[in-house]
Design a protein around this motif. Structure first.
Motif, mmCIF file in Angstrom:
data_model
loop_
_atom_site.group_PDB
_atom_site.id
_atom_site.type_symbol
_atom_site.label_atom_id
_atom_site.label_comp_id
_atom_site.label_asym_id
_atom_site.label_seq_id
_atom_site.Cartn_x
_atom_site.Cartn_y
_atom_site.Cartn_z
ATOM 1 N N ILE A 75 42.485 34.506 48.017
ATOM 2 C CA ILE A 75 42.289 33.073 48.195
ATOM 3 C C ILE A 75 41.381 32.485 47.122
ATOM 4 O O ILE A 75 41.494 31.311 46.759
ATOM 5 C CB ILE A 75 41.706 32.782 49.604
ATOM 6 N N GLY A 76 40.487 33.312 46.573
ATOM 7 C CA GLY A 76 39.512 32.796 45.612
ATOM 8 C C GLY A 76 40.016 32.631 44.196
ATOM 9 O O GLY A 76 39.318 32.050 43.349
ATOM 10 N N VAL A 77 41.228 33.118 43.907
ATOM 11 C CA VAL A 77 41.764 33.002 42.544
ATOM 12 C C VAL A 77 41.929 31.529 42.169
ATOM 13 O O VAL A 77 42.568 30.763 42.882
ATOM 14 C CB VAL A 77 43.118 33.733 42.422
ATOM 15 N N GLY A 78 41.341 31.143 41.052
ATOM 16 C CA GLY A 78 41.469 29.770 40.570
ATOM 17 C C GLY A 78 40.462 28.803 41.158
ATOM 18 O O GLY A 78 40.421 27.635 40.770
ATOM 19 N N MET A 79 39.629 29.261 42.093
ATOM 20 C CA MET A 79 38.635 28.377 42.703
ATOM 21 C C MET A 79 37.390 28.274 41.824
ATOM 22 O O MET A 79 36.972 29.256 41.211
ATOM 23 C CB MET A 79 38.209 28.902 44.078
ATOM 24 N N TYR A 116 37.555 49.953 46.498
ATOM 25 C CA TYR A 116 37.977 49.930 45.091
ATOM 26 C C TYR A 116 38.235 51.356 44.621
ATOM 27 O O TYR A 116 37.342 52.201 44.666
ATOM 28 C CB TYR A 116 36.895 49.279 44.225
ATOM 29 N N GLU A 117 39.469 51.627 44.224
ATOM 30 C CA GLU A 117 39.877 52.933 43.708
ATOM 31 C C GLU A 117 39.479 54.075 44.643
ATOM 32 O O GLU A 117 38.910 55.086 44.226
ATOM 33 C CB GLU A 117 39.300 53.154 42.306
ATOM 34 N N GLY A 118 39.744 53.889 45.922
ATOM 35 C CA GLY A 118 39.504 54.938 46.902
ATOM 36 C C GLY A 118 38.083 55.052 47.401
ATOM 37 O O GLY A 118 37.776 55.918 48.221
ATOM 38 N N ALA A 119 37.197 54.188 46.919
ATOM 39 C CA ALA A 119 35.797 54.220 47.354
ATOM 40 C C ALA A 119 35.404 52.852 47.897
ATOM 41 O O ALA A 119 36.064 51.851 47.627
ATOM 42 C CB ALA A 119 34.883 54.598 46.196
ATOM 43 N N VAL A 120 34.330 52.828 48.687
ATOM 44 C CA VAL A 120 33.813 51.563 49.215
ATOM 45 C C VAL A 120 32.585 51.179 48.397
ATOM 46 O O VAL A 120 31.602 51.923 48.350
ATOM 47 C CB VAL A 120 33.438 51.688 50.704
ATOM 48 N N LEU A 121 32.646 50.032 47.730
ATOM 49 C CA LEU A 121 31.529 49.567 46.914
ATOM 50 C C LEU A 121 30.631 48.650 47.735
ATOM 51 O O LEU A 121 31.109 47.721 48.387
ATOM 52 C CB LEU A 121 32.044 48.796 45.694
ATOM 53 N N LEU A 137 34.508 37.041 48.080
ATOM 54 C CA LEU A 137 35.640 36.358 47.454
ATOM 55 C C LEU A 137 35.697 36.636 45.954
ATOM 56 O O LEU A 137 36.765 36.882 45.388
ATOM 57 C CB LEU A 137 35.543 34.849 47.700
ATOM 58 N N ARG A 138 34.535 36.605 45.310
ATOM 59 C CA ARG A 138 34.487 36.875 43.868
ATOM 60 C C ARG A 138 34.880 38.319 43.570
ATOM 61 O O ARG A 138 35.553 38.597 42.572
ATOM 62 C CB ARG A 138 33.082 36.586 43.340
ATOM 63 N N ALA A 139 34.460 39.230 44.449
ATOM 64 C CA ALA A 139 34.815 40.638 44.266
ATOM 65 C C ALA A 139 36.323 40.837 44.406
ATOM 66 O O ALA A 139 36.926 41.645 43.686
ATOM 67 C CB ALA A 139 34.071 41.497 45.281
ATOM 68 N N GLU A 140 36.938 40.103 45.334
ATOM 69 C CA GLU A 140 38.389 40.195 45.515
ATOM 70 C C GLU A 140 39.121 39.724 44.263
ATOM 71 O O GLU A 140 40.135 40.309 43.862
ATOM 72 C CB GLU A 140 38.813 39.356 46.724
ATOM 73 N N VAL A 141 38.604 38.668 43.649
ATOM 74 C CA VAL A 141 39.210 38.156 42.417
ATOM 75 C C VAL A 141 39.068 39.186 41.296
ATOM 76 O O VAL A 141 40.023 39.449 40.552
ATOM 77 C CB VAL A 141 38.562 36.820 42.004
ATOM 78 N N ASP A 142 37.871 39.763 41.169
ATOM 79 C CA ASP A 142 37.653 40.790 40.143
ATOM 80 C C ASP A 142 38.640 41.943 40.319
ATOM 81 O O ASP A 142 39.250 42.416 39.359
ATOM 82 C CB ASP A 142 36.220 41.334 40.233
ATOM 83 N N LYS A 143 38.779 42.394 41.538
ATOM 84 C CA LYS A 143 39.677 43.516 41.833
ATOM 85 C C LYS A 143 41.127 43.151 41.525
ATOM 86 O O LYS A 143 41.867 43.942 40.927
ATOM 87 C CB LYS A 143 39.521 43.906 43.309
ATOM 88 N N TYR A 144 41.526 41.964 41.905
ATOM 89 C CA TYR A 144 42.902 41.503 41.685
ATOM 90 C C TYR A 144 43.221 41.412 40.198
ATOM 91 O O TYR A 144 44.336 41.729 39.764
ATOM 92 C CB TYR A 144 43.087 40.141 42.354
ATOM 93 N N GLU A 145 42.233 40.996 39.413
ATOM 94 C CA GLU A 145 42.439 40.815 37.974
ATOM 95 C C GLU A 145 42.128 42.077 37.169
ATOM 96 O O GLU A 145 42.071 42.030 35.938
ATOM 97 C CB GLU A 145 41.592 39.635 37.491
ATOM 98 N N GLY A 146 41.917 43.195 37.883
ATOM 99 C CA GLY A 146 41.756 44.475 37.197
ATOM 100 C C GLY A 146 40.349 44.808 36.762
ATOM 101 O O GLY A 146 40.142 45.757 35.997
ATOM 102 N N ARG A 147 39.364 44.054 37.243
ATOM 103 C CA ARG A 147 37.972 44.337 36.899
ATOM 104 C C ARG A 147 37.274 45.021 38.067
ATOM 105 O O ARG A 147 37.608 44.782 39.218
ATOM 106 C CB ARG A 147 37.222 43.044 36.554
ATOM 107 N N ARG A 148 36.285 45.851 37.750
ATOM 108 C CA ARG A 148 35.506 46.496 38.802
ATOM 109 C C ARG A 148 34.545 45.470 39.395
ATOM 110 O O ARG A 148 33.769 44.853 38.670
ATOM 111 C CB ARG A 148 34.706 47.672 38.247
#
Length: 206
Positions: A75-79, A116-121, A137-148
């Motif tokens: 939901i946070g993408v583009g916000m 993230y990648e099998g672990a809980v951050l 929300l920001r973490a979800e965007v990072d994950k979706y866009e391929g960033r840790r």
């Protein structure tokens, strides 16, 4: 029927929460082996997959995994930062639960985490629920866009959990200063002198 079971919080065999994936997983046993039916964003979808698999198994067919759905856009993408904040405040006002945001009783703060990648951050601890939701929300965007996802916490867990007990332990481990040792020795000497005088008086009285 699946929605009714989910709303009642009823236990459904073969449906469980995968913490590291932050999704519901469905599976069923077939001819001595576990068949993975897929991972789902909602418990309702996971229950539906399980119920369909039970019908297939009953009819003598091998249960098939559910088709893989396209990766959902967070939901946070583009916000903007302001939009994220407003969305988070609405969630708080609605009393809505947000995956990965929970109240940490010991810390007395809101804890944020994400799979993230099998672990809980652990993304940190926050004083206010809306700030915790924004971090998620920001973490979800990072994950979706391929960033840790980054550690966005205002306070490290160790600092919170250490608390007063940690202060006592640190104080106990601190070497005594020269002044403190002298003071301790003087107090012991004074106490010894007082005991000697008291003994002398007792002998005189006798």
């Amino acid at each position: 029927h699946a929605r009714e079971l989910a709303e009642q919080g009823a236990r459904v065999v073969g449906v469980f929460w995968k913490k590291d994936k932050e999704k519901y997983q469905a599976q069923i046993s077939y001819k001595g082996a576990d068949v993975n039916l897929g991972k789902f964003e909602s418990r309702v979808d996971a229950i539906v997959a399980r119920l369909k698999a039970e019908v297939e198994k009953y009819e003598g067919r091998r249960p098939n995994p559910a088709p893989v759905k396209p990766k959902a856009k967070p939901i946070g993408v583009g916000m903007s930062a302001q939009e994220l904040g407003e969305y988070a405040k609405r969630k708080v006002e609605q009393g809505a639960e947000v995956v990965g945001v929970s109240w940490h009783k010991t810390a007395g703060r809101w804890k944020v985490s994400i799979g993230y990648e099998g672990a809980v951050l652990n993304l940190g601890f926050f004083d206010y629920a809306d700030k915790a939701i924004v971090a998620r929300l920001r973490a979800e965007v990072d994950k979706y866009e391929g960033r840790r996802p980054d550690d966005a916490g205002e306070l490290r867990a160790a600092e919170v959990l250490m608390g007063f007990s940690g202060f006592i332990e640190a104080a106990a481990a601190t070497p005594m200063t020269t002044t403190a040792r002298k003071g301790k020795g003087k107090r012991a000497k004074d106490a010894g002198n007082r005991r000697a005088k008291a003994n002398k008086r007792q002998k005189g009285d006798a």
